[in-house]
Design an enzyme around this catalytic site. Structure first.
Site, mmCIF file in Angstrom:
data_model
loop_
_atom_site.group_PDB
_atom_site.id
_atom_site.type_symbol
_atom_site.label_atom_id
_atom_site.label_comp_id
_atom_site.label_asym_id
_atom_site.label_seq_id
_atom_site.Cartn_x
_atom_site.Cartn_y
_atom_site.Cartn_z
ATOM 1 N N ARG A 235 -10.851 -28.756 11.644
ATOM 2 C CA ARG A 235 -10.293 -30.012 12.128
ATOM 3 C C ARG A 235 -9.350 -29.738 13.298
ATOM 4 N NH1 ARG A 235 -5.717 -28.964 11.334
ATOM 5 N NH2 ARG A 235 -5.059 -30.776 12.518
ATOM 6 N N GLY A 236 -8.938 -30.838 13.965
ATOM 7 C CA GLY A 236 -8.157 -30.714 15.196
ATOM 8 C C GLY A 236 -9.146 -30.816 16.340
ATOM 9 N N ALA A 237 -8.924 -31.788 17.236
ATOM 10 C CA ALA A 237 -9.932 -32.069 18.258
ATOM 11 C C ALA A 237 -10.360 -30.820 19.040
ATOM 12 C CB ALA A 237 -9.429 -33.176 19.187
ATOM 13 N N ARG B 195 -18.100 -36.229 14.393
ATOM 14 C CA ARG B 195 -16.917 -37.103 14.314
ATOM 15 C C ARG B 195 -16.825 -37.908 15.606
ATOM 16 N NH1 ARG B 195 -11.511 -34.920 12.036
ATOM 17 N NH2 ARG B 195 -11.250 -37.163 11.617
ATOM 18 N N GLN C 5 -2.118 -33.135 6.198
ATOM 19 C CA GLN C 5 -2.155 -32.000 7.137
ATOM 20 C C GLN C 5 -0.743 -31.492 7.460
ATOM 21 O OE1 GLN C 5 -3.787 -34.878 7.594
ATOM 22 N NE2 GLN C 5 -5.866 -34.539 8.339
ATOM 23 N N ASP D 271 -6.212 -37.414 20.053
ATOM 24 C CA ASP D 271 -7.656 -37.246 19.930
ATOM 25 C C ASP D 271 -8.412 -37.812 21.129
ATOM 26 O OD1 ASP D 271 -6.618 -37.112 17.011
ATOM 27 O OD2 ASP D 271 -8.618 -36.221 16.993
ATOM 28 N N ASN E 50 -4.767 -41.213 18.054
ATOM 29 C CA ASN E 50 -4.346 -40.006 17.343
ATOM 30 C C ASN E 50 -4.276 -40.360 15.860
ATOM 31 O OD1 ASN E 50 -3.450 -37.234 17.301
ATOM 32 N ND2 ASN E 50 -1.386 -37.988 16.870
ATOM 33 N N LYS E 51 -3.975 -39.381 15.057
ATOM 34 C CA LYS E 51 -3.907 -39.529 13.600
ATOM 35 C C LYS E 51 -3.200 -40.816 13.176
ATOM 36 C CE LYS E 51 -5.234 -37.160 11.285
ATOM 37 N NZ LYS E 51 -6.654 -37.386 10.934
#
Lengths: 337, 337
Positions: free
Chosen positions: A49-51, A86, A180, A221, A231-232
């Site tokens: 995970r993480g762009a 994604r 996270q 993101d 973003n998140k």
């Protein structure tokens, strides 16, 4: 107590491995990915995970599948599955397209990976001026080395500022639903020897009011031409709280996170994830199993709430309608590096 | 599908029982409390929770201990332990003091309990005008029947509005760390046949932006003379988000929640609870067990962010510096009822 950075993605001699981030902080386990199913599942389940890390992993994945799949049709279908695993982040599609357009796919993926490491270093250098001595910081989600397969974006900048002598102290939002912040960011900060305090996401407001927070910095993101930033989930609310308290709100993201074709955040698709993420954590249930759930994985923060954006080309400031299109004219990533 | 309301506290023939709210929604279990240890522990561990329910339970508890303890010194020490089991809410100390000052302690506790039921009904009647048809609502934590040992405060008003034909739909913040929204509010709303959707606390901002929210309503643990309101952690942030989106932000609380001696929220003590609440989710570990944690159980929302306060005497509106002192002149609770 500083240890070697964790590697989110490793590729060597035809073997692609990823750190299964779902097992942190209890276990650091590298897992091999061989098939399109394994690659797609690792991305969809957030094991990777993480762009930027997803971009690097997808790039290696597609290169690996090119060697594994002899049929062009089969390969193209597999590459599209990886590309679309994604929807919100732009890095994955960008990295896959770049590999697909190259002559030596493995070499291109390795270049993307090396570029990411250089980009992260440059972001951290650019961000340094934003941190006062003894900076007290709030961050959200995880944007460390394991989120980028490099040095990290926002969290990389925090770690670099501390190493440069700024002596930072970080309040970390746990970042529900997948935690996270609690699982990954706290882990990476303590591994780097940095003072880190965990809090629930909804304690951010009182922390801003009472804990002398100097700045907020987090990742992105996707960023539109006007600075609107996906973003998140939780980022948008934090930006409103920061504005209310007069605290600078920074985003750290490489040029590849910008979507120069998108005029505003209104067009950014927001992935809604499965209800079980909210009804439970690690198998422990909170609400009943049929409870209806609203679970957007991201939100979009309007550009006017963002004080500045840190990139590998330096700090981008408002008016974003001018500064972001100017960034579009710079070569992407490693062409320069 | 409407079922009988849950009883948070039950007293009959010298037997004091409480619903162990830590076991919800999986189990509805009534537990008997006999000793000061059992009463204090039930309050401290949040087996009994919600400021008014704690008040009712503490009142019965002290009345019960008066019969059990023959030594005055021992009884007085026990009563003070009950009175101080939680510091932020004002109801517990108020109810214990009232019982201590009475001639028949059991009868006084029963009066406090009956009054609470009447107060909750009156709050719900007063709140009705705040709900448009098909109201879309955000609420936080749990303020239902089990939180007051009556009909509920904010959640009681929501349930009553639905029964009055308003057809409400409720977005429920899960309310970390202890998940009262996910575990209790969702449960009570579904039991009342009301449409309820669970979300993580940090999704409230995007819900306000995209889900056509009409109003926010929640409870209070203590309200100062200027309207500053201590309530569950996360309330202050929600109030800022509501103001940003132009959404009315209501507090529902009986007169006994007001602290007329406190000029502003600056003097309200904020309980900080144990780190394990944040390091775990419903018993599953998230962060490592030595992770430092910031865990304020409450925050204080400035009165200027609160659109109105619903009480058993009607709706109290700004300027609170005038309307709240006027409320002080009304008799407390059941003297009138």
């Amino acid at each position: 107590m500083q240890s070697a950075a964790l590697e989110a993605v490793r590729y060597s001699g035809g073997v692609l491995e990823y750190l299964d981030q779902r097992l942190l902080p209890q276990q650091e386990r590298m897992v091999r990915a061989r098939t399109v199913d394994e690659i797609e599942t690792a991305i969809k389940t957030l094991a990777v995970r993480g762009a930027p890390a997803i971009g690097v992993f997808g790039a290696y994945g597609v290169a690996l599948l090119r060697d594994a799949l002899t049929s062009d049709n089969e390969f193209n279908a597999a590459a599209q599955r990886v590309r679309n695993a994604r929807p919100t982040a732009v890095n994955l599609a960008w990295a896959v397209d770049r590999v697909l357009a190259s002559h030596d796919m493995v070499a291109e993926a390795e270049t993307i990976h090396r570029e990411q490491q250089t980009i992260d270093l440059r972001m951290a250098e650019a961000a340094l001026e934003l941190f006062p001595m003894n900076a007290r910081i709030i961050t959200h989600c995880n944007t460390g080395p394991i989120a980028t397969a490099g040095g990290g974006s926002a969290l990389g900048a925090i770690i670099a500022a501390d190493r440069a002598g700024k002596r930072v102290s970080v309040y970390v939002n746990e970042t529900r639903p997948l935690l996270q912040g609690a699982r990954l960011t706290i882990y990476e900060l303590h591994r780097a020897g940095i003072e880190a305090t965990l809090m629930v996401d909804s304690a951010a407001a009182i922390a801003m009011q009472r804990q002398k927070i100097d700045l907020i910095i987090l990742g992105a993101d996707r960023i539109a031409r006007n600075g609107d930033t996906a973003n998140k989930i939780g980022t948008y609310g934090l930006a409103i709280l920061a504005a209310h308290h007069g605290i600078p709100f920074y985003v750290a993201a490489p040029r590849s996170t910008f979507d120069f074709h998108m005029n505003s955040g209104a067009g950014i698709p927001i992935e809604e994830r499965h209800a079980t993420e909210v009804r439970e954590f690690a198998g422990a249930a909170s609400a009943g199993e049929k409870t209806p759930v609203y679970n957007p994985a991201f939100d979009v923060t309007p550009g006017h709430l963002i004080t500045a954006i840190v990139t590998e080309y330096g700090i981008v400031r408002p008016p974003y309608g001018e500064s972001i299109p100017a960034l579009a004219d710079r070569p992407n990533a490693g062409v320069l590096l």
